[in-house]
Design an enzyme around this catalytic site. Sequence first.
Site, short mmCIF file in Angstrom:
data_model
loop_
_atom_site.label_atom_id
_atom_site.label_comp_id
_atom_site.label_asym_id
_atom_site.label_seq_id
_atom_site.Cartn_x
_atom_site.Cartn_y
_atom_site.Cartn_z
N TYR A 298 -1.64 0.76 10.36
CA TYR A 298 -1.78 0.02 9.11
C TYR A 298 -0.57 0.29 8.21
O TYR A 298 -0.01 -0.62 7.59
CB TYR A 298 -3.07 0.44 8.41
CG TYR A 298 -3.23 -0.09 7.00
CD1 TYR A 298 -3.59 -1.41 6.78
CD2 TYR A 298 -3.06 0.76 5.90
CE1 TYR A 298 -3.76 -1.89 5.48
CE2 TYR A 298 -3.24 0.28 4.61
CZ TYR A 298 -3.58 -1.04 4.40
OH TYR A 298 -3.74 -1.51 3.13
N SER B 159 0.84 -1.19 0.00
CA SER B 159 0.00 0.00 0.00
C SER B 159 0.87 1.23 0.00
O SER B 159 1.98 1.24 0.57
CB SER B 159 -0.90 0.02 1.24
OG SER B 159 -1.59 1.25 1.34
#
Length: 249
Positions: free
Chosen positions: A152, A139
């Site tokens: 995250y 990501s």
Amino acid sequence: MTRKVVILGATSAIAEATARLYAAEGAALVLVGRNAGRLAEIAADLKARGAAAAEIEATDLANPHDAAAQLQALASRLGGLDDVLLFYGVLGDQARAEADMAHAREILDVGFTSAAEWCLAAANILEAQGRGALVVIGSVAGDRGRQSNYVYGAAKAGLGVLVQGIAHRLALRGRGARAVLVKPGFVDTPMTDHLKKGGPLWASPEAVAQVVRKAADNGGPIVYAPFFWRFILLVIRLVPAPIFHKTRL
């Protein structure tokens, strides 16, 4: 020759879109995830789309018992292994993670610790056979720590470094196996349903799947999806901390 593919986290929207591309090529697939019913639905759809085989394996990827043995067993079911694709993870809730250590641990364990086990197991198999690709969904959140999602982001950053290291290792061995980290930006999936969507920065699962499928065949060890995120994140990484810390990214 029939392409043999193991998809870890096969019920994700991007994974399903990628599996459909492989199915159209007549690949044989094993779909791995927790939800047996949903896996069966996807498998049936893939067979209808041309997959040579679409088997399922219901297991909790976040708690591997022996990732190396499990992955080798999946490869044996296929009669070989060409690609291992890893899609799973959990976005979690940043505000909750700051106060609830168990929730923070869940994000990190799912997004990094367990994923690292599967990646290392895949790397060993691919290196030993001298061919194949490990493609991992990372990501852009892992490129720089931001107050809105840094737990995250930390999981994805750690996974990214691991995959880059595997890519370096495999390249030095020079036997044909490779590893690729695909870094999507905003993708319109159920995981992002709580976010406001729309605009040119948002991509569909199908668009990212095209990048993933291409990455399995060629390209560098890091691929942004879509490509323009490479330049957006370059700018974000270069912003000096005193200025960056005044933003609310």
